[in-house]
Design an enzyme around this catalytic site. Sequence first.
Site, short mmCIF file in Angstrom:
data_model
loop_
_atom_site.label_atom_id
_atom_site.label_comp_id
_atom_site.label_asym_id
_atom_site.label_seq_id
_atom_site.Cartn_x
_atom_site.Cartn_y
_atom_site.Cartn_z
N GLU A 16 17.05 53.67 81.30
CA GLU A 16 17.67 52.62 82.11
C GLU A 16 19.14 52.89 82.41
OE1 GLU A 16 16.27 48.52 81.20
OE2 GLU A 16 15.30 49.50 79.49
N SER A 189 12.37 47.29 80.09
CA SER A 189 12.08 47.33 81.52
C SER A 189 10.69 47.82 81.88
CB SER A 189 13.13 48.16 82.26
OG SER A 189 14.31 47.43 82.41
N SER A 323 21.19 39.83 89.76
CA SER A 323 20.22 39.79 88.67
C SER A 323 19.81 38.37 88.34
CB SER A 323 20.81 40.46 87.41
OG SER A 323 21.04 41.83 87.62
#
Length: 354
Positions: A16, A189, A323
Amino acid sequence: MNKKTIAVLFGGHSPEYEVSLKSAFAVMSNMNRERYEIIPVGITRDGRWMRYSGDYESIKNDTWHEKEEKCVPACISPDREVHGLVEFFGDVVSKVRIDMVFPVLHGSLGEDGTVQGLAELAGIPVIGCGTLSSALCMDKELADRIVESVGVETPGFITARKGEPVEKAVKAAEKLAYPLYVKPVRAGSSFGISRIEGPEEMEKALEKAFEHDSRAIIEENVEGAEVGCSIIGNHRLIMGRADEIELDNVLFDYNEKYTQKHTTIHMPARVDSETEKRILETAEKIYRALDCSGFARVDMFLTPEGRILFNEVNTIPGLTELSRYPRMLEGKGISFERMLELMVEAGEENEKEK
């Protein structure tokens, strides 16, 4: 006013890495310069630590490490007397005292308690969850078991270990209802995740999960929507509005999470006030059960019948201006800049209580 010197960690030896760069760019661009002195510390994909003194745009574009004159090898010293960074200028060593560490690192070797442990060993306050809660929340099996113990429902699940016969997992999964999701136990994720419709697909799904971890969790599908809640604080919590992820019959893996080609995120969630209240109350119960502090995003499932089940906790959620985490707090009137101030204040408060 004395400025707080805050080391913002970005990048990381993690899949990530790129998401961390975007989050760190947003964080550092929005921190109040009158209150905070920011020291960017980048970690390259191969794990080299550098104090970075260039422009933030190069962080966002992942060209920061190409500017050698702006990068100095550095690391957090575990020596409490140093209380900060050690920089290496060839044979010359320089020490830089810092007041707090803000890990803007997603996934393994950043969100899993490793960096938090280093900072705590050095006696430097951490903005965000501590070592224990970071490690627990990254471990899907342990998190599920703890959350179950306080009366919050989880999807039915079993676990499998790398090296065990596939038949063992297939046999154990007989008590679950297909379709099932096969995931690495400790990977952020949605890396290495598969949806399987029957036992014949188990072997391939486990192989994919074991590329990221030595354990896999195999969970039942939950019909309904995924809902989330942003939380800041320790004893007194500040909570955002609940949001809702609407999927167009696709797997919410890493690519879908960050491209959202087939996903619509509703903020606030399309629920009545009583249901939203229950979502927030469940999120708080989960946050406290997993010993979270500072800030985190709690993700849950909401079924058509109104049941709320635990999904996961992100102790360092995506922090770009688009986000989910900041958008939920914005729903309560909290700006991005104010959100960051509250995170710092929660870190200070948590340190005083130790």
